[in-house]
Design a protein around this motif. Structure first.
Motif, PDB file in Angstrom:
ATOM      1  N   ALA A 288       5.783  -1.269 -13.977  1.00 52.94           N
ATOM      2  CA  ALA A 288       4.358  -1.403 -14.320  1.00 52.94           C
ATOM      3  C   ALA A 288       3.698  -2.517 -13.511  1.00 52.94           C
ATOM      4  N   ILE A 289       4.417  -3.620 -13.308  1.00 50.50           N
ATOM      5  CA  ILE A 289       3.856  -4.730 -12.525  1.00 50.50           C
ATOM      6  C   ILE A 289       3.660  -4.309 -11.067  1.00 50.50           C
ATOM      7  N   LEU A 290       4.672  -3.678 -10.484  1.00 45.50           N
ATOM      8  CA  LEU A 290       4.585  -3.241  -9.094  1.00 45.50           C
ATOM      9  C   LEU A 290       3.494  -2.180  -8.926  1.00 45.50           C
ATOM     10  N   LEU A 291       3.418  -1.256  -9.873  1.00 45.80           N
ATOM     11  CA  LEU A 291       2.409  -0.195  -9.786  1.00 45.80           C
ATOM     12  C   LEU A 291       1.002  -0.768  -9.896  1.00 45.80           C
ATOM     13  N   THR A 292       0.818  -1.730 -10.783  1.00 50.54           N
ATOM     14  CA  THR A 292      -0.495  -2.354 -10.924  1.00 50.54           C
ATOM     15  C   THR A 292      -0.923  -3.041  -9.639  1.00 50.54           C
ATOM     16  N   ALA A 293       0.001  -3.772  -9.013  1.00 52.40           N
ATOM     17  CA  ALA A 293      -0.325  -4.450  -7.751  1.00 52.40           C
ATOM     18  C   ALA A 293      -0.687  -3.439  -6.675  1.00 52.40           C
ATOM     19  N   ALA A 294       0.101  -2.344  -6.580  1.00 52.87           N
ATOM     20  CA  ALA A 294      -0.177  -1.325  -5.567  1.00 52.87           C
ATOM     21  C   ALA A 294      -1.510  -0.640  -5.827  1.00 52.87           C
ATOM     22  N   LEU A 295      -1.797  -0.330  -7.077  1.00 53.67           N
ATOM     23  CA  LEU A 295      -3.060   0.342  -7.403  1.00 53.67           C
ATOM     24  C   LEU A 295      -4.257  -0.584  -7.196  1.00 53.67           C
ATOM     25  N   THR A 296      -4.057  -1.872  -7.420  1.00 56.12           N
ATOM     26  CA  THR A 296      -5.140  -2.834  -7.171  1.00 56.12           C
ATOM     27  C   THR A 296      -5.524  -2.842  -5.699  1.00 56.12           C
ATOM     28  N   VAL A 297      -4.515  -2.886  -4.836  1.00 57.39           N
ATOM     29  CA  VAL A 297      -4.770  -2.862  -3.391  1.00 57.39           C
ATOM     30  C   VAL A 297      -5.434  -1.540  -2.994  1.00 57.39           C
ATOM     31  N   LYS A 298      -4.924  -0.443  -3.550  1.00 58.17           N
ATOM     32  CA  LYS A 298      -5.487   0.874  -3.228  1.00 58.17           C
ATOM     33  C   LYS A 298      -6.930   0.992  -3.705  1.00 58.17           C
ATOM     34  N   ALA A 299      -7.226   0.455  -4.884  1.00 62.40           N
ATOM     35  CA  ALA A 299      -8.583   0.515  -5.415  1.00 62.40           C
ATOM     36  C   ALA A 299      -9.569  -0.222  -4.505  1.00 62.40           C
ATOM     37  N   VAL A 300      -9.141  -1.376  -3.991  1.00 62.21           N
ATOM     38  CA  VAL A 300     -10.009  -2.133  -3.076  1.00 62.21           C
ATOM     39  C   VAL A 300     -10.212  -1.347  -1.781  1.00 62.21           C
ATOM     40  N   ASP A 301      -9.134  -0.715  -1.271  1.00 65.04           N
ATOM     41  CA  ASP A 301      -9.257   0.131  -0.080  1.00 65.04           C
ATOM     42  C   ASP A 301     -10.285   1.243  -0.295  1.00 65.04           C
ATOM     43  N   VAL A 302     -10.155   1.946  -1.415  1.00 60.71           N
ATOM     44  CA  VAL A 302     -11.054   3.069  -1.710  1.00 60.71           C
ATOM     45  C   VAL A 302     -12.490   2.586  -1.877  1.00 60.71           C
ATOM     46  N   MET A 303     -12.641   1.440  -2.528  1.00 60.22           N
ATOM     47  CA  MET A 303     -13.980   0.897  -2.748  1.00 60.22           C
ATOM     48  C   MET A 303     -14.682   0.594  -1.427  1.00 60.22           C
ATOM     49  N   TYR A 304     -13.962  -0.068  -0.511  1.00 62.26           N
ATOM     50  CA  TYR A 304     -14.573  -0.388   0.777  1.00 62.26           C
ATOM     51  C   TYR A 304     -14.789   0.873   1.618  1.00 62.26           C
ATOM     52  N   GLU A 305     -13.875   1.826   1.503  1.00 63.56           N
ATOM     53  CA  GLU A 305     -14.055   3.085   2.225  1.00 63.56           C
ATOM     54  C   GLU A 305     -15.315   3.810   1.731  1.00 63.56           C
ATOM     55  N   TYR A 306     -15.525   3.792   0.433  1.00 62.57           N
ATOM     56  CA  TYR A 306     -16.693   4.450  -0.156  1.00 62.57           C
ATOM     57  C   TYR A 306     -17.981   3.731   0.229  1.00 62.57           C
ATOM     58  N   ARG A 307     -17.952   2.403   0.209  1.00 61.65           N
ATOM     59  CA  ARG A 307     -19.170   1.630   0.499  1.00 61.65           C
ATOM     60  C   ARG A 307     -19.539   1.670   1.977  1.00 61.65           C
ATOM     61  N   SER A 308     -18.510   1.685   2.836  1.00 67.70           N
ATOM     62  CA  SER A 308     -18.786   1.533   4.266  1.00 67.70           C
ATOM     63  C   SER A 308     -18.777   2.843   5.042  1.00 67.70           C
ATOM     64  N   GLY A 309     -18.005   3.821   4.585  1.00 66.56           N
ATOM     65  CA  GLY A 309     -17.841   5.059   5.341  1.00 66.56           C
ATOM     66  C   GLY A 309     -16.725   4.990   6.361  1.00 66.56           C
ATOM     67  N   TYR A 310     -16.138   3.797   6.549  1.00 62.25           N
ATOM     68  CA  TYR A 310     -15.012   3.648   7.475  1.00 62.25           C
ATOM     69  C   TYR A 310     -13.708   3.975   6.750  1.00 62.25           C
ATOM     70  N   PRO A 311     -12.799   4.726   7.385  1.00 60.82           N
ATOM     71  CA  PRO A 311     -11.529   5.057   6.735  1.00 60.82           C
ATOM     72  C   PRO A 311     -10.642   3.816   6.588  1.00 60.82           C
ATOM     73  N   SER A 312      -9.830   3.812   5.540  1.00 61.29           N
ATOM     74  CA  SER A 312      -8.920   2.685   5.331  1.00 61.29           C
ATOM     75  C   SER A 312      -7.596   2.949   6.038  1.00 61.29           C
ATOM     76  N   ASP A 313      -6.756   1.900   6.073  1.00 60.30           N
ATOM     77  CA  ASP A 313      -5.408   1.984   6.643  1.00 60.30           C
ATOM     78  C   ASP A 313      -5.414   2.415   8.114  1.00 60.30           C
ATOM     79  N   ILE A 314      -6.318   1.799   8.871  1.00 57.75           N
ATOM     80  CA  ILE A 314      -6.340   2.050  10.324  1.00 57.75           C
ATOM     81  C   ILE A 314      -5.956   0.789  11.091  1.00 57.75           C
ATOM     82  N   GLY A 315      -5.383  -0.161  10.368  1.00 60.58           N
ATOM     83  CA  GLY A 315      -5.143  -1.469  10.965  1.00 60.58           C
ATOM     84  C   GLY A 315      -3.939  -1.525  11.887  1.00 60.58           C
TER      85      GLY A 315
END
Length: 532
Positions: A288-315
């Motif tokens: 549960a701890i590991l999943l929460t951390a992973a989902l937190t990071v993913k949620a921030v990725d999705v949020m910025y992708e939605y706000r900006s229109g730029y795809p995530s995970d292109i680094g």
């Protein structure tokens, strides 16, 4: 399951002891020193080994004698002394930290200014830094810090760094409180908590990093809170502790991506507890701890992708950092040299071809190491020394950029960074570092003894130690940066009181053993005379 549990702990101890032995040996023999004018990145200084050992032994005797005095008090008085010590330490840390950050005119540069500028631009609707060649487009991990600073700037205004510095002071106090709670849950001697408070207050690099506008202090402090919360769950089996651990884990991993090292440690710890207690709930809690951390990071990725229109995970592919960590740059092993950014740009910011070049470089470099083992040993020795035996962990060098509006620096700040105070602070931190490593080594040996004798060891004590081993192994392959290993150094402070106590107890037994041996010899002589 018990046999598997013991085998796994034995393997872990086999990894832990050599690491602490090497660090103890290096820290007593020599240290890296950032010159006063910072013209040389790190200068190797030879230490007085016996002086370091003497100070460690003296500290051990003081701790042991302090424990004897403390145990002579009743339980209520012991707890009162501990609480008063914790209160005094917390207040002193807050006042000292606040005075320091408010009087240090440090202004962020490099990654710090880029990450916080990203937060300010996003608040204004400008997401250009997320494009494929933009700063955050390449360094995707900075999204986590970006969202944290967006929230801070929403409250206090863009590029207002003073609130962040004050928060860092609060996080320092929080780390002290969390470590105290961790030791109270898992140890049975009041002296451990008292010594821990003193050691944390005396951790000079922690104080010096408080003005640093990045996620290091937050991730360290929240990591400590996570250790306490996970340990509390093991003791009380209340779900609220796992909820707290998952929450702080999510925030810590947003602040610094290397938090994943201790999160992996949480997963390993959960598996160990599951084997020992034969309860699957601990494995679910770790998940549960590991999943929460992973989902937190993913949620921030999705949020910025939605706000900006730029795809995530292109680094930039992580493999390029590993490749850079194997390079020699200006006589230094594995330090930052823009290799990963340059390679990524040369391949038109395409991950696959850039990653392939990194893999090819790593294969070639490993072939060189195989053909020349002496070169390999020298390279990794210098790389590890550069990271682990710089007593200030680059804290003064990292914070040596100031905004004074044209005014000269105060005499105190000038002396701290370039003068006599600099020399004194470095020397104190140097002896402090050898105490930390030697105490850790002694505790590791004591744990080996208890493991061999099949004595009970609180399971939660393994949690920070697993993170320390993981951090050391990670520092071998990643970019060499003393600041990156500082969190594991702070976690090791949890075990310093126990290591000092074990050493002091061993010293106290020497005269008794000598008297016992003398009495035995006298008895044998008398018996021989009677026989004659």
């Amino acid at each position: 399951m018990e046999k598997i549990y013991r085998i796994l702990l034995g393997i872990f101890l086999v990894c832990l002891i050599p690491i602490l032995l090497v660090l103890s040996y290096w820290s007593c023999r020599y240290s890296y020193y950032g010159t006063v004018d910072y013209s040389i990145r790190n200068l190797l200084i030879k230490d007085s080994t016996w002086k370091h050992i003497f100070i460690f032994l003296l500290a051990s005797v003081i701790v042991y004698e302090g424990d004897k005095w403390l145990t002579a008090q009743n339980q209520i008085n012991q707890e009162k002394i501990c609480i008063y010590t914790l209160l005094a330490t917390s207040v002193t840390a807050f006042l000292l930290g606040s005075i320091y950050v408010l009087n240090n005119p440090y202004y962020p540069v490099g990654d710090q200014i880029s990450a916080t500028a990203f937060a300010a631009y996003c608040r204004d609707g400008n997401f250009i830094m997320l494009c494929s060649g933009g700063y955050v487009g390449m360094y995707q991990q900075q999204k986590g810090l970006g969202i944290l600073y967006e929230m801070l700037f929403a409250l206090f205004g863009n590029f207002n760094y003073t609130p962040a510095k004050i928060l860092h002071v609060i996080w320092w106090v929080l780390a002290i409180l969390a470590g105290y709670g961790f030791l109270k849950l898992n140890t049975d001697r009041a002296i451990f908590r008292i010594v821990y408070c003193i050691m944390m207050l005396g951790c000079i690099p922690f104080l010096l990093y408080l003005p640093y506008i990045y996620g290091d202090v937050l991730s360290i402090s929240f990591g400590m809170v996570m250790f306490w919360a996970v340990s509390a769950y093991e003791h009380y089996e209340k779900k609220r502790y796992i909820a707290l651990a998952a929450c702080v884990a999510g925030i810590a991993v947003l602040a610094r991506k290397n938090t994943w090292i201790i999160l992996i440690g949480v997963g390993i710890y959960a598996a160990l507890v599951c084997l020992k207690k034969k309860k699957g709930q601990y494995l679910l809690a770790g998940f549960a701890i590991l999943l929460t951390a992973a989902l937190t990071v993913k949620a921030v990725d999705v949020m910025y992708e939605y706000r900006s229109g730029y795809p995530s995970d292109i680094g930039i592919p992580s493999i390029l950092w590993i490749a850079m960590g194997l390079q020699e740059t200006d006589g230094m092993a594995g330090v930052y040299n823009r290799y990963q950014q340059t390679t990524f740009a040369e391949h038109d910011f395409q991950q696959e071809p850039a990653a392939q070049e990194g893999k090819e470089y790593i294969r070639e470099r490993l072939r060189e190491f195989r053909e020349n083992p002496a070169m390999a040993r020298d390279f990794f020795k210098r790389k590890l020394e550069d990271q682990w035996i710089e007593p200030l962990f680059s804290s003064l060098k990292a914070t040596e950029s100031f905004d004074t509006d044209g005014e000269p620096l105060s005499s105190g700040i000038t002396s701290l960074y370039y003068g006599n105070i600099h020399e004194t602070v470095w020397k104190l931190a140097n002896y402090y570092q050898s105490i930390v490593y030697l105490a850790g080594l002694v505790l590791g040996i004591a744990l080996c003894g208890r493991w061999w004798q099949k004595k009970e060891i609180p399971t939660a004590l393994w949690l920070p130690l697993i993170g320390i081993v993981g951090g050391f192994l990670f520092s071998i392959i990643w970019e060499a940066q003393s600041r990156y290993v500082f969190p594991y150094y702070v976690f090791l402070i949890l075990f310093v009181p126990m290591g000092l106590y074990e050493t002091g107890r061993a010293i106290s037994r020497l005269p008794k053993h000598r008297r016992k041996t003398t009495e035995q010899n006298q008895t044998q002589e008398e018996s021989l005379r009677e026989i004659a």
